[in-house]
Each structure stands twice: as C-alpha cells, then as structure tokens.
Design an enzyme around this catalytic site. Structure first.
Site, mmCIF file in Angstrom:
data_model
loop_
_atom_site.group_PDB
_atom_site.id
_atom_site.type_symbol
_atom_site.label_atom_id
_atom_site.label_comp_id
_atom_site.label_asym_id
_atom_site.label_seq_id
_atom_site.Cartn_x
_atom_site.Cartn_y
_atom_site.Cartn_z
ATOM 1 N N CYS A 20 0.844 -1.197 0.000
ATOM 2 C CA CYS A 20 0.000 0.000 0.000
ATOM 3 C C CYS A 20 0.883 1.251 0.000
ATOM 4 O O CYS A 20 2.080 1.181 0.298
ATOM 5 C CB CYS A 20 -0.916 0.017 1.226
ATOM 6 S SG CYS A 20 -0.017 0.045 2.797
ATOM 7 N N CYS A 23 2.568 2.122 3.288
ATOM 8 C CA CYS A 23 3.765 1.300 3.557
ATOM 9 C C CYS A 23 4.971 1.888 2.836
ATOM 10 O O CYS A 23 6.091 1.887 3.360
ATOM 11 C CB CYS A 23 3.549 -0.130 3.087
ATOM 12 S SG CYS A 23 2.072 -0.894 3.764
ATOM 13 N N ASP A 400 0.643 21.646 -35.535
ATOM 14 C CA ASP A 400 1.623 22.161 -36.484
ATOM 15 C C ASP A 400 1.337 21.465 -37.812
ATOM 16 O O ASP A 400 0.976 20.283 -37.838
ATOM 17 C CB ASP A 400 3.036 21.822 -35.993
ATOM 18 C CG ASP A 400 4.087 22.160 -37.026
ATOM 19 O OD1 ASP A 400 4.097 23.301 -37.495
ATOM 20 O OD2 ASP A 400 4.883 21.264 -37.378
#
Length: 707
Positions: A20, A23, A400
């Site tokens: 997680c 952690c 462009d």
C-alpha cells in the site's frame, strides 16, 4: 533543486513487496534514517526507491523488514514473482482461517465462550493480524491515524468486549482486502515490467572478425550486431548491411511491419521478421529508446494526478474524522441517553472498520498506473497522471502543419512549361537548386532523379541566393532565376495574365509555386506541395465529432494554408506564423479555452508544446527532443494514436470518478446503518472489501481499451 535533478544524483533500486501507499511512505522514512543516507524518494507506482548517499542492499532490506520487502539494484534481472496464493501475507491468512474454523467447531461442541474456542479465535487474530498490529500500535503511539490504526483499534476493541469471532473475521477479511490491493497494483505494474522483457539480454556481436555472444551491458557503441530472422534486436543502431521488415509494435505501437534497409535507424526490442541484418550499435543499453520509454513511464507513475492529490488530502482529514465519529458513537448514547455501553462501543468499532479508507486510497493510483501502462504498450508515452487527466479535458487542439498533419516531405505536383522542353527545364532548375538550402529545392532534385535526368552534368556558375526571394545563376553564359511569383512580378514589372491565372489556380489548391525564368521571360511554373498524411482527415473529423476545436498552425501563406485546412477539415487555420507567433497563439488560446493541446514534432515546436496544457510530440521513437519536451509522445508518426489517447484519458477520468464515488458511497450507506443500530463488524468489513474489489476490477477495465 528539482526532483528530476535530485534523481539524477540518486541511485535507484527496485523494491518488491509494497502492499500500500502508506507502507511506501513508512519505508521512505526508514531509509532516510539510515546511516550514510542523505535523502530518499520512493516511487510507489513503479516500486522503486531513489537513495542519495551511501548504503547497502542489506540495510535497505532492514528498513523494509516491517513489510518483508525485497530490494535489488535497478539493473539486476527481474525477480520471478511467486504465485499470488504463495505470498507470505496470504499464507498467514490461510492459517488464521484454519484457526477461526477450529475455534468455531470447538465453540459448537463446547459452547460459545468456552476457553478453547476463545483461544482458537485469539490465535487466529494474533497470527492473521500480527503485522497489522505492529504497524497500528506504532502509529497509535505517534498519534498517526491510517487504515492500520483504525483496524488495530477495532480488532482489539472487539476482543475486549468479547466479540472474538467477529474480531477474527475482521482480521481475515482485512487481509483479503489488502491482498486485493497488492494484486491490483501488481497487475497494473505488470504492463510496465513486461516492457523490460521485450529486448534480449544478450546479442551476437562481431569483433575483429570473430562472432561472440555477449551481455548487453558489455556492448559498446560502434560494435556490429548480427540479427538473424526471427530474432529481436538487443540494442539501438543503424543498419549497415542487409534489408528486412521489422515489427516495431513494442516501441511504436505500429501493427504493420516496417521495411528497413542500409542507413535506417532500428530500435532495441523490435522483431526482425525476414532478412539477416548487420547493425552498427549507436547507443549503450541504458540509453536505448526502450530504456528511455521504461524510465519515463516509471517516472510518470510518481507524478500524482490532480484527483489523486485530492484523495490524498481528503484521506489526511477523513481518517481522524472517522476516529472522532466512532468515539462519539461509542460514548454519547450511553452517557446522554443511558444506552447500553457494549452495544454502542460495538457500533463505534464497526464505524472504524467501515471507515477504513483502503478503497479510497487506491481509487486513483491503480487507475492511473493501469492507463499509463496500457498507453505505453500501444505506443503512446504519457508522462504522468496530471497529463493523463489533462488530455481527457481538452477543449481544443492546435496542430503544427508540416510533419504533423502533412508528411513534411515536399513533392513536385505540377510542371507547366511556356518555352522549351520540360525535361531540359527540370534539369536546369535541379542543377541550380543543388546549391540552395531551401526545403523546396530537395523536391525538385528528387523529381529530376526520378526522371533520370543528367542534371549533375550541367555546369552552374555565379550562383547567388537571394534570401526570401529565390536564387540566380549563370548556365551557358545566360542568367536564370528561380523564385516566387512575387519575385518575378517585381523582376518583370508584371506577369502575363494567362500565367497569373495558372499561378492563382495552383495556389488556391494549396500548392507552393516556383517560377523558372530569365530577366525577360518566364520559362516554367513548378508547383510543390507537402503531402497530407492519409490519417489526418479521418483523425480531425473524429476530433471535431467529439466537440474538440481543431486549429492548424503554419508558416505558409494564408491562401495555401486555407486550401490545405479545407482538405483536412480543421475548424480554424492560422497562417504566416513564425515559431514565436505559434507560442503567442497558444498562450492566447489557453486564455479562451483553458484546456489546450499542441501537437508538433517536438523540435521547432518546443516553445508552443511547453506553453500548452498538454504538449503532444509526433514520432517520439529515437527522437530525444520529442521525448524530453512533450508531455505525451506518440512513438510512431501515426495521428490515429491521438483519438485513442483521448479515449483512454476520458475513460480513466470516468473510472477515477466512479472509484471515488463507489468507495465513499458504499461506506456512507454502511454508516447510515448506525442510526437504527444495524451496523455490525461483518457488514462493515464486507463493505470495505466490496469497495476495494469494486475499485480494483473497475480500474483494470482500462487494460481492455485498444487503439
């Protein structure tokens, strides 16, 4: 000091075992406290830690011992993943389940509340929740409230009030919830890890007339790599012998193999399908296009999306608020309304469990990592969650023209002669243009070469380039000019009316007209045009249908630009622009549309790309400038990737919003059950698991989106 600069000074390590984000934060702080470490930064999405200073792998693993993390050097081969069911954390959960079932059977035989059944439940809680309790109690001692703290208080509280069965069930179901988190993040990361396996780790190299197979780390720039049919290229390089078709899907996302011959650039990770190739290595292994893609994608996962920043900030206040709410529910009814203490303490504990923010915390990162990984596998490099979200909010896209909407390779389309033979006039023009640096000169020379004309045999003297006008030179003692119609208008005072009509018609068709003549006569008109990409019209049409305004930016004159714009179907055309004008236009455009992307080649468009909310570079493969300046790089020259990227981004935005709604909505419904006193620990933990499962499966839907 910028984060990117800091990371250049830091040594990178790969980490296995993160369950997680919290952690990862704990591990980061532990590493920072190691002796000899000046600073550390963890990238949870990519499972990497960057360390500034001196330390060892053993010390790093000690810092991650609380989560049983495995650390290896960034360049070290990938550790084989254990099957999901063999993970150490899951094995503890299996034992906890067995002890829970044993306690329940003993309770049935000896009666609920019997010492033996209580011991079984207690053992289940201790074994299944050992790691959880260590984290939770440590956080509680520091008054840090996260999901581990909430669950620790809830489980210990359940044991104190005698709810041993439900306490053990909460431990097991929370372990399942965390396993789901690990699974979802691992699944999302696999799309990135699979990129690392694309290129071979060894290659056949010829040195001093001897062919040897060596590791890619030992291959030097200039080595000759031999690639047989059916083999993948291990390094970037240039073909020096042979011809073949290469499948470049892993790098550029192109589904159709590309023909490669002498002097063509080739990339590591591409598959040689037919012929034998000899390739001169041009980059070391850490500098290959594939390595850069992997590095940029991993860095992208550390860039927090706006919604993720919101969730993290929300969770910071949400978790302590849940603790306060649970405390009020546990004590206010008994104190002020003489309700039963055990009933409302139980309700308060259930609120702690249902309020656990597991699903909320992973709601955004798992979606972002999955989407970025999917994009990378389809030849689109997205440099962070912020750009993933931004591309989905676009109101307008500026393109462009040259090299983006067109192929960027001018070609002769029309030759109109007034005096003399066409081939002779083309030979004469090509001979003069050999000395010119003008981009249109190459189109005329190419045309002469295609026709097999001997223009190299023509002697050109007194060559002179007149900037912005054209060129002049002496051929066979006569002065000839090649230039624009306006230059000849000034030279001859006027152009004949019939010639003027032809010039106007060619320009109206979007072509650039060049005139060949003398001081007194016009000999020929040569029309040159940049070919429009096959995909441009379809892509622009698709974007317009999705309500996105499309604008073409070009340095061409207004008439030519308008003709090309009409062919392609853009909603607006801006012509006669210098690079500085493009930058000014993008800044102005952002003021009116807020979310604006600029699509260019990443070289002369760099300022405009940087000024847009999302800069998109075409043809990023092998182009360092495009990879560095753009927020999003389309690895092939394929505009079709743009609608795919927008679709992926919009889907990711939708899924992130759904995830946040699911994770909070399910908890809100469960919390309302407190009012009639119906909330139980069983309902609370199933609400938490349900939200986590829903968020995980919903996010993994992003893997299914294809070009």
């Amino acid at each position: 000091m910028s984060e990117s600069f800091m990371k250049e000074e830091m040594k990178a390590y790969r980490v296995q075992g993160f369950s997680c984000a919290s952690c990862a934060n704990i591990f980061e702080n532990n590493v920072k406290r190691l002796q000899g470490v000046e600073d550390a930064k963890v990238n949870f999405g990519a499972s990497k830690v960057y360390v500034k200073g001196q330390t060892s792998l053993e010390e790093l693993e000690k810092a991650g011992a609380f989560e049983n993390l495995k650390v290896r050097d960034e360049k070290e081969q990938k550790i084989e993943h254990k099957p999901f069911w063999k993970h150490k954390e899951n094995i503890k959960a299996y034992i906890a389940v067995i002890l829970l079932v044993t306690g329940w059977v003993l309770g049935k035989q000896s009666g609920e509340g019997h010492l033996l059944s209580t011991i079984g439940y207690g053992a289940s809680i201790l074994i299944g929740g050992y790691t959880l309790f260590i984290k939770g109690l440590r956080n509680l001692s520091r008054l840090q409230f996260d999901m581990n703290t909430l669950m620790t208080i809830a489980i210990i509280g359940a044991a104190i009030i005698g709810e041993w069965v439900e306490g053990a069930a909460v431990v097991i179901l929370f372990a399942i919830s965390e396993a789901l988190e690990r699974y979802s993040m691992d699944k999302a990361r696999q799309s990135i890890e699979s990129l690392m396996d694309i290129a071979p780790k060894e290659a056949l190299i010829r040195r001093e007339n001897e062919e040897i197979r060596i590791h890619v780390e030992d291959i030097q720039i200039g080595d000759i790599m031999i690639v047989k049919p059916g083999q993948k290229l291990a390094m970037d390089g240039t073909v020096i012998k042979g011809a073949s078709t290469l499948n470049q899907a892993a790098i550029t996302g192109e589904s159709v193999p590309v023909t490669k011959t002498i002097n063509d650039e080739v990339f590591a990770g591409t598959l040689n399908e037919e012929g034998l190739l000899e390739v001169r290595v041009t980059r070391r292994v850490e500098d290959t296009t594939l390595s850069k893609i992997i590095h940029l994608v991993e860095e992208a996962q550390a860039e927090r999306a706006p919604s993720q920043a919101f969730v993290d900030k929300f969770a910071k206040y949400y978790t302590p608020a849940i603790v306060m709410l649970a405390m009020f529910i546990a004590v206010i009814p008994p104190i002020f309304f003489s309700e039963d203490w055990s009933t409302w303490i139980y309700q308060g504990l259930a609120v702690l469990v249902v309020g656990c923010p597991c699903a909320l915390v992973i709601s955004t990162p798992v979606a972002v990592v999955t989407a970025i990984g999917n994009a990378a596998k389809n030849g689109v490099l997205i440099k962070g969650g912020v750009y993933l979200e931004e591309i989905g909010k676009l109101k307008a896209i500026a393109f462009d023209k040259t090299g983006t909407l067109t192929k960027g390779i001018p070609a002769v389309t029309d030759i109109v002669t007034f005096l003399g033979n066409e081939d002779e006039l083309i030979s004469l023009t090509a001979a003069m243009e050999k000395g010119s640096q003008h981009p249109l000169a190459s189109a005329i020379i190419k045309k002469a070469e295609e026709k097999g004309l001997p223009f190299n045999d023509i002697s050109v003297e007194a060559f002179q380039s007149m900037t912005g006008k054209g060129i002049k030179a002496s051929v066979n003692n006569e002065i000839y000019y090649v230039g624009s119609p306006s230059f000849f208008e000034a030279l001859h005072q006027q152009i004949k009316s019939d010639q003027k009509v032809i010039v106007d018609d060619l320009q109206a068709a979007g072509k650039t007209v060049m005139v060949l003549g003398t001081a007194t006569e016009i000999l020929a008109l040569i029309a040159v045009a940049d070919e429009i990409r096959e995909s441009s019209k379809a892509v622009i049409s698709q974007l317009n249908r999705h309500g996105i305004e499309t604008v073409m930016l070009t340095g061409d004159n207004q008439r030519t630009a308008k003709a090309i714009g009409q062919q392609i179907g853009v909603t607006n055309v801006e012509a006669d622009l210098l690079p500085a004008d493009k930058l000014a236009f993008i800044k102005e455009f952002r003021g009116t549309h807020q979310h604006v992307a600029m699509v260019g080649d990443g070289v002369n468009d760099a300022p405009a790309l940087a000024a847009s909310t999302a800069g998109v570079a075409m043809g990023g493969a092998g182009t360092d400038t495009a990879l560095e300046t753009a927020d999003i790089a389309l690895m092939s020259d394929d505009l079709n990737k743009l609608p795919y990227t927008i679709q992926l981004s919009r889907k990711a935005l939708t899924i992130i919003k759904q995830n946040i709604t699911f994770s909070l909505g399910i908890k809100a419904v469960a919390l309302w059950l407190v009012v009639p006193g119906w909330l139980t620990l069983w309902i609370a933990i199933f609400a938490d698991i349900g939200a986590t499962l829903l968020v995980t499966l919903n996010s993994l839907r992003l893997l299914r989106i294809k070009k």
